[in-house]
Design a protein around this motif. Structure first.
Motif, short mmCIF file in Angstrom:
data_model
loop_
_atom_site.label_atom_id
_atom_site.label_comp_id
_atom_site.label_asym_id
_atom_site.label_seq_id
_atom_site.Cartn_x
_atom_site.Cartn_y
_atom_site.Cartn_z
N SER A 112 0.85 -1.24 -0.20
CA SER A 112 0.12 -0.13 -0.06
C SER A 112 0.94 1.21 0.16
CB SER A 112 -0.96 -0.13 1.18
OG SER A 112 -1.64 1.24 1.19
N LEU A 113 1.03 1.86 -1.11
CA LEU A 113 1.66 3.01 -1.33
C LEU A 113 1.15 4.40 -0.49
CD1 LEU A 113 3.04 2.89 -4.87
CD2 LEU A 113 4.46 2.77 -2.73
N ARG A 114 -0.19 4.20 -0.11
CA ARG A 114 -0.71 5.21 0.52
C ARG A 114 -0.54 5.37 1.92
NH1 ARG A 114 -4.10 2.98 -2.93
NH2 ARG A 114 -5.02 4.19 -4.49
N VAL A 115 -0.42 3.88 2.59
CA VAL A 115 0.13 3.90 3.92
C VAL A 115 1.56 4.28 3.91
CG1 VAL A 115 0.39 2.27 5.99
CG2 VAL A 115 -1.55 2.13 4.46
N PHE A 116 2.27 3.78 2.89
CA PHE A 116 3.93 4.12 2.93
C PHE A 116 3.81 5.61 2.91
CE2 PHE A 116 8.39 3.31 2.23
CZ PHE A 116 8.48 4.47 1.25
N GLY A 117 3.08 6.24 2.16
CA GLY A 117 3.00 7.88 2.06
C GLY A 117 3.11 8.52 3.42
N TYR A 151 9.05 2.08 12.00
CA TYR A 151 8.88 0.46 11.87
C TYR A 151 7.72 0.05 10.90
CZ TYR A 151 6.59 -3.81 13.34
OH TYR A 151 5.90 -5.01 13.28
N PHE A 152 6.79 0.88 10.66
CA PHE A 152 6.01 0.52 9.49
C PHE A 152 6.76 0.71 8.12
CE2 PHE A 152 2.07 -0.45 11.36
CZ PHE A 152 1.93 0.15 12.34
N LEU A 153 7.67 1.52 8.20
CA LEU A 153 8.32 1.81 6.87
C LEU A 153 9.32 0.58 6.46
CD1 LEU A 153 9.46 5.58 6.95
CD2 LEU A 153 7.90 4.48 5.25
N ALA A 242 16.33 -3.97 5.17
CA ALA A 242 15.02 -4.67 4.83
C ALA A 242 14.12 -3.57 4.32
CB ALA A 242 14.38 -5.11 6.23
N ALA A 243 14.35 -2.15 4.54
CA ALA A 243 13.60 -1.07 4.29
C ALA A 243 13.82 -0.78 2.90
CB ALA A 243 13.61 0.16 5.21
#
Lengths: 678, 186, 313
Positions: A112-117, A151-153, A242-243
């Motif tokens: 999900s690039l939205r959450v990433f953003g 963490y989410f990234l 990992a990121a």
């Protein structure tokens, strides 16, 4: 309102809008673009604020109690030290954000690039607020925002099990830091109401020696685990690879520097410095981190893990500078101490620049070849010439080769260690030469490691089809790498000018300042006060360039005939990529020399032909280097924690009657406590 | 210390260069003047064994010994043909060594020349018409100078190289000192 | 005037002397092997010959392979202008700094190692790997032996160190100085590829360290690299000689002083070169994995030198 306040508001607005808008974007591509736009606007605002504070040396204050009223509200104060770190954060985040626009294209549809953003902008917001924070609440909130969003990234590619593992380690270590951070602040502010940093500064002067020691140890552990000192660095080589690469660039180039910022802010600003043994501890920890970081980087053949271990090494170098400066300050050699701190801060800036560049380069390599394993790369210099050139500049900078920026900051750190000769107490002065030896060994090993990293990944022939089919990456990614590479060159050539500015920043921090006016230093030469040592990277570059051009001209004027032929292979019939040196082979002599440190495990299995013992079908050889401190420090802790958790699980028996019993017991205990404490 | 005493005691044992067999050397084609001028003082040699019995190699290794000492003429052996000016080839060219010999020649940087040492290199010697042999060296790469013999004496090998470089004068070979001075004069 | 003249005079002198130094070592080794050997000016002929040849470049080699000879040569020349060879400028404005010299040489080695990997040949990779191992392990000794000097002089500036030694000759015979000199001498052998670390005249690729990286070079590129290596030997020997025994160095740009400086440099360099030649005749090459033992021994000597400087003060 003042320019600085406006700029800070623009920064906050930019990041917030970027986060929100990318969450509601219509398409993946829109999400990517909006992420970058928000990050760029926020970054520009932050950079403008920081530069204005650095230029005018006037701090910017903003108090926003109406937003949150608990614990003193949000208090923002940007002083020169904070402005330096804010400038560092924003200056590296701008190229990384633009790079991410096209880099994340390969994640379209996968995550999900939205959450990433959202998380990306939240991460930048958190990082940017930390240097501006002026009370405990703001600092801790920004710290936690930074930790959670990163963490989410890190977990972007959570389909891989190594990524999930990395995320777990990262979350655990970060929250260990947080758990130690809160008591540290509360120890300083114990028994008082106000929690703004200006108040903490006043309290810091009244603390007992025992409290100060406790604060020092907590700060070292908490901020050290964020910065990545040995042995608290174990999350670094797991999380950074990992990121996604531009996130790794930010984490490695910028986020870990906030650990250094925390150390300086708490120990030298709020507490106003400490006894000599603080500096000794910092120096020792820094030397060990630097050496172990580079040793473990040498045996890595994953490009991003190698870069992550080098971050550990460079944090060690920064701590060496801080420790040397602190030791010199505590024995009264304040003018020389400034050199140590200048070197440390300059190296912070330089590392952000070249580590960011190297991670962006590794990212474009990974994007084009779909592998980060050096053993499968090669020949990329002809297929990705610009990426190769920028990666070479980054490698030369991190190996501290003149006239780039790494050389200038390491020179300053060396000079501060040499200044230890002026210390009259031999037990303190004796540590300095050992630190010099370790730092010199570190820089030699770093050069060896980057010959391997650049040479195996980019030079000669491709070792796999992936590498053979690589093409140059998108122009926006290349342009951002050019920006950072240019930064490395400019910082190197203009080093004396930058160092002069840093000394002024340091002068503004009460615990660091020399207390006496420093003699004006030249803008062409890096100098050491009260000593004739000096070096001018610009002059070296000019000399080197002039001689090279002259010799080139002479050779071509004399007529240079060049013929292309096959590599000489002792007359061997064919030359295949299998005959090239591999990364493991390159590091083998050093692996053998330092075998005591590595304790490598070896496994050799020979499959013989079923019909005869004299014919071998296959031989498999594996060798692993497992960091021993993970086995010594972390494995027992993890085992104990698991054991405890298994025991505690027994409480969840599943029976409703038992749970009701728990509720009654808890109620009785609470009533008993309330009655007893009355 | 015993070693140093022995060195002092032994002194310089290099001998004057004298012809052993005048007919051994055959300069196939005169080297260009620019090559003789370029390599007159400094020559890098790469030795290639294309399947010889190593008799020639033993004689060639004698060239670096203190007695013959080819370094006094400015020549030395090198490991890589890229560094070499001259290829010193021995042995009849066996089938397996044909391609390596050609590659060695191509790897050397121009200008270069080739000296074939021994009867095997010149005419395949005792291995003539064997199934394992391609032919003499000039079948594979162009040869400038041949030194015949099985094996030829080191003095003749040296003389062959010096003649090719136009540094040897027949008239004055009896008193080697004059030869060296002749060579040094150029 | 003398500030910037040193930048011109010294590199030219160094360029002129360097091949002769290497040739002198070879000539003396030949004499010690009971043979006549090439004259000491043989390397000049070799360099001139190499400039007349063509350059052969491998298909797999990139621009790094072609740029490396210039980087190696350029860094060696710049370092030669920084170290005290025959002239030490009175004003410290241009005088070199120790760390600048060490890291410039490291820049040259960095590119040479990359060029070794660039050709795709296993020998080049092997040479690069071994060379970086040796260089990484000599760095602490170099740093510490220079620190031992800088401690007594008060700075890492060459002219300061030289001035201090001339002002206090008694210190030159102190244990700190002697130990630092021995440590620096061992480092010189390691960095310039002399026995017992590396045999400069070996033909067996598996025994090569420095030579293996340059196996692919030919023609003018090889000439530049050979000249650069000779300059590196000259620079290290000049450091060893002039930092520890600085008498004879010129302090002004007068012709008389320069002539004395040149003569004393030749004498000192000749003595050190003779020591190297005798040592190379006497010892055998160490196994590659015994070299770290030698280098750690030299590190301990340098550490002792620093400690003794602390104690003597």
């Amino acid at each position: 309102m003042a320019f600085g306040t406006v700029a800070l508001l623009v920064m906050a607005a930019g990041y917030t809008l970027g986060a929100v808008l990318s969450l509601v974007a219509r398409s993946d591509r829109a999400a990517r673009v909006l992420t970058a736009v928000g990050a760029v606007v926020g970054g520009a605002g932050g950079l403008a604020a920081a530069v204005s504070v650095l230029a005018t040396r006037v701090s910017v204050d903003a108090v926003l109690p109406t937003v949150v009223s608990a614990a003193g509200g949000i208090v923002i104060r940007l002083d020169p030290l904070g402005a330096f770190f804010l400038a560092l954060i924003t200056a590296v985040s701008l190229p990384a954000a633009v790079y991410g626009t096209t880099y994340m294209a390969e994640y379209d549809g996968r995550c999900s690039l939205r959450v990433f953003g959202l998380m990306f902008n939240a991460f930048l917001l958190g990082m940017s607020v930390v240097p501006c924070a002026a009370n405990i609440f703001t600092f801790v909130m920004a710290w936690e925002l930074m930790a959670v969003s990163s963490y989410f990234l890190v977990m972007t590619e959570s389909e891989h099990s190594e990524t999930r593992q990395a995320g777990l380690w990262y979350a655990a270590m970060t929250h260990l830091g947080l758990v130690l951070l809160l008591p540290m602040f509360f120890l300083i502010a114990a028994g008082h109401e106000a929690t703004a940093f200006v108040d903490l500064r006043a309290y810091g002067a009244t603390l007992t020696a025992g409290t100060r020691t406790a604060v020092f140890l907590l700060a070292l552990t908490a901020f050290g685990s964020k910065a990545g000192i040995v042995p608290l660095h174990v999350w670094l080589p797991r999380a950074h690879p990992a990121a996604p690469s531009h996130v790794s660039a930010l984490m490695s180039g910028v986020m870990i520097k906030l650990g250094i910022y925390g150390l300086i802010r708490v120990l030298f600003d709020l507490l106003g410095g400490g006894p000599a043994w603080w500096g000794g501890v910092l120096l020792a920890v820094g030397s060990v981190s630097a050496l172990l970081g580079v040793l473990y980087a040498l045996v890595e053949h994953d490009l991003k893990r190698l870069l992550a271990y080098h971050s550990v090494e460079n944090i060690g170098i920064i701590l060496i500078g801080l420790g040397a400066g602190s030791l010199l300050h505590s024995v009264g050699l304040r003018a020389l101490a400034v050199i140590g701190w200048t070197g440390a801060l300059f190296h912070t800036l330089n590392h952000a620049c070249f580590k960011g560049l190297l991670f962006l380069g590794a990212g474009s390599v990974k994007q084009q070849t779909h592998t980060g394993n050096m053993e499968e790369l090669g020949g990329l210099i002809t297929r990705m010439p610009q990426t190769a050139l920028y990666f070479l500049v980054g490698s030369a900078a991190i190996a501290a080769l003149p006239p780039l920026n790494g050389f200038a900051s390491e020179w300053l750190v060396f000079q501060s260690l040499l200044a230890g000769a002026h210390i009259s107490r031999p037990e303190i002065a004796a540590g300095f030469p050992i630190a010099v030896g370790m730092l010199a060994l570190t820089s030699g090993l770093a050069a060896a490691c980057f010959v391997k990293a650049f040479g195996i990944s980019f030079l000669a022939m491709p070792r796999s089809d992936h590498a053979a089919q690589a093409r140059e990456c998108h122009w926006s990614m290349r342009a951002m790498m050019l920006v950072l590479a240019g930064g490395c060159v400019v910082l190197g050539l203009a080093a004396p000018w930058v160092a002069r500015g840093m000394s002024r920043i340091i002068d503004g921090v009460p615990g660091l300042s020399a207390g006496e006016p420093i003699p004006p230093s030249s803008s062409l030469w890096l100098t050491v006060p009260n000593s004739s040592a000096q070096v001018s990277p610009l002059l070296l570059a000019v000399l080197l360039g002039a001689i090279t051009v002259a010799v080139l001209g002479a050779i071509h004027a004399g007529g240079l005939r060049v013929r292309r032929a096959d590599t000489w292979g002792c007359g061997r019939i064919s030359q295949t990529p299998r005959m090239e040196y591999t990364a493991s082979a390159f590091a083998e002599p050093l692996r053998r020399v330092f075998a005591e440190v590595y304790q490598p495990t070896q496994d050799l299995s020979i499959n013989m032909h079923p019909e005869s013992r004299y014919f071998i079908q296959s031989i498999t050889y594996t060798s692993h280097v497992v960091p021993w401190f993970e086995q010594v420090f972390y494995d027992p802790v993890i085992r104990t924690a698991r054991g405890l958790a298994a025991q505690t699980r027994r409480l969840q028996a599943g029976s409703l009657h038992l749970y009701l019993l728990y509720v009654v017991a808890a109620l009785v205990a609470a009533l008993a406590c309330a009655w007893w404490f009355q | 210390m015993q070693l140093l005493w022995k060195i002092w005691h032994t002194g310089i044992v290099t001998e004057v260069l004298q012809t052993a067999n005048p007919a051994a050397v055959e300069v196939g084609r005169a080297l260009e003047r620019r090559i003789t001028r370029l390599f007159g003082r400094a020559l890098a040699i790469r030795e290639v064994d294309t399947g010889s019995c190593n008799g020639c190699e033993l004689e060639i290794s004698g060239l670096t010994s203190p007695v013959y000492d080819m370094e006094r003429f400015g020549m030395h052996f090198v490991a890589s043909p890229r560094h070499a000016d001259m290829l010193l080839v021995t042995g009849p060219v066996t089938r397996n060594m044909e391609i390596p010999l050609r590659r060695t020649y191509e790897a050397a940087a121009a200008p270069k020349f080739v000296v074939a040492v021994g009867d095997c290199a010149k005419t395949c010697g005792v291995f003539k018409d064997s199934y394992a042999v391609v032919g003499p060296v000039d079948r594979v790469i162009p040869v400038d100078i041949s030194v015949a013999g099985c094996p030829p004496e080191p003095a003749d090998i040296l003389r062959g190289i010096l003649e090719g470089l136009d540094r040897w004068s027949h008239k004055r070979d009896a008193t080697g000192l004059t030869v060296e001075r002749e060579a040094a004069v150029r | 005037m003398s500030r910037y003249a040193v930048l011109v005079v010294q590199p030219l002198v160094a360029l002129g002397l360097a091949p002769g130094l290497v040739g002198f070592v070879r000539w003396l080794k030949a004499r010690l092997q009971s043979r006549r050997g090439a004259p000491p000016w043989q390397p000049y002929f070799e360099i001139r010959k190499l400039f007349g040849k063509e350059a052969v470049v491998s298909h797999t080699a990139s621009w790094i392979f072609r740029a490396t000879p210039f980087v190696v040569f350029g860094t060696s020349v710049v370092v030669a202008s920084l170290v005290p060879l025959i002239l030490v400028p009175a004003s410290p404005l241009v005088a070199g700094d120790v760390f600048a010299a060490v890291y410039l040489l490291l820049l040259g080695t960095f590119f040479l190692a990359l060029a070794g990997l660039d050709t795709g040949s296993p020998f080049g990779g092997m040479g690069a790997s071994r060379e970086m191992t040796v260089v990484a392990l000599t760095e602490p000794t170099v740093a510490l032996s220079i620190v031992a000097l800088a401690l007594s002089a008060g700075s890492t500036n060459f002219s300061q160190i030289v001035a201090r030694t001339i002002a206090e000759p008694a210190a030159a015979l102190g244990p700190g100085h002697l130990l630092a000199f021995i440590a620096l001498f061992v480092v010189t052998l390691a960095e310039t590829g002399r026995l017992p670390v590396d045999n400069p005249s070996t033909h067996l690729e598996l025994t090569m360290i420095h030579e293996a990286m340059v196996l692919e070079y030919s023609g003018p590129y090889l000439a530049l690299i050979e000249w650069g290596s000779a300059l590196k030997l000259l620079v290290f020997l000049a450091l060893a000689a002039n930092l520890f025994i600085p008498w004879g160095l010129a302090f002004a740009l007068a012709p008389g002083a320069l002539a004395i400086g040149l003569a004393s440099a030749i004498v000192k360099l000749g003595a050190l070169a003779a020591t190297i030649a005798v040592l190379e005749t006497r010892v055998a090459k160490l196994r590659l994995f015994r070299v770290p033992e030698l280098l750690s021994a030299s590190f301990v000597l340098a550490l002792l030198a620093v400690m003794s400087t602390f104690l003597v003060r």
